[in-house]
Design a protein around this motif. Structure first.
Motif: not given
Length: 260
Positions: A149-166
């Motif tokens: 879900a972090a690939g659909l809606r971002p989370l703080a302190q997880r720029t790389a994680y959210c970017s990779s999942k999106a």
């Protein structure tokens, strides 16, 4: 009126590879698929963890295993070839392997970015590429990538994680277009917070673990963490012939987090 009929899942006998299969969602998916009669090949860099999974199924139809880091192309090709041979073909692929990182953007290094993108994005790319020849020969083949879900809606302190999942979500959509002519469906499941060892380790390090878990749960319409079984069931459906008209989609299994 069209008659309504109940039908069983059609995964029994299907040959499916699961990555990240030694723990978390990958392990839960493995257990679910084996329970409904699928033949499963497990790929994970944790060889000891894979051996524990096999030992659990001793005396029954144990899965086939291969050790590999999904970010390493040569290891992936060797491991996938080994699993395809052990399964005598391939009908499905589930990319569960992933890593997380909680860190301020300013503190992140190039190595941090390379590791997150290498496992969470290039890992599924590598496995899909290696498995493609066998999938083309499979029966109603399907790929399920597990993003977040972090690939659909971002989370703080997880720029790389959210970017990779999106990026993984979009990879699934683009790959579905490329593989449609081969009859291969490609979909993505996007879990919210799930009760896995990764979550437990994260909460355990908080000053007040109970308060930390309550704060996380409050972000969701359904005020709890999802279970591994709930995610595995969604993955199973996307693999199943019942989902034969679904491709290129991303399914949020996240307690309403992606829109709440």
């Amino acid at each position: 009126m069209v008659a309504q009929t109940r039908r069983a899942m059609t995964l029994s006998g299907k040959r499916i590879i699961v990555t990240g299969a030694a723990s978390g969602i990958g392990l839960g998916t493995t257990q679910y698929l084996l329970a409904i009669g699928a033949r499963v090949g497990l790929l994970d860099r944790d060889e000891a963890g894979l051996q524990r999974v096999v030992a659990h199924f001793e005396g029954r139809a144990a899965p086939v295993i291969a050790s590999a880091d999904v970010a390493d192309v040569s290891q992936v090709r060797r491991g996938v070839d080994q699993l395809v041979a052990g399964l005598d073909g391939l009908d499905g692929l589930v990319n569960c392997a992933g890593v997380d990182l909680l860190r301020d953007f300013e503190q992140m290094t190039a190595e941090d970015w390379q590791r997150l993108l290498g496992v969470n994005l290039m890992g599924p790319v590598n496995v899909c590429h290696a498995a493609l020849p066998a999938l083309k020969r499979g029966v109603n083949p399907a790929i399920v990538n597990v993003a977040s879900a972090a690939g659909l809606r971002p989370l703080a302190q997880r720029t790389a994680y959210c970017s990779s999942k999106a990026a993984l979500v979009m990879f699934g959509k683009a790959l579905a277009m490329d593989l449609a002519a081969d009859g291969i469906r490609v979909n993505t499941v996007c879990p919210g917070i799930v009760d896995t060892p990764m979550l437990q380790d994260s909460v355990r390090t908080a000053v007040d673990p109970g308060a930390a878990m309550a704060e996380i749960s409050d972000r969701y319409l359904i005020k709890r963490a999802g279970t591994v079984q709930e995610i595995a069931t969604a993955i199973g459906f996307m693999l199943d012939d019942a989902a034969g008209y679904i491709t290129g989609t991303s399914l949020a299994v996240d307690g309403g987090r992606s829109f709440h």
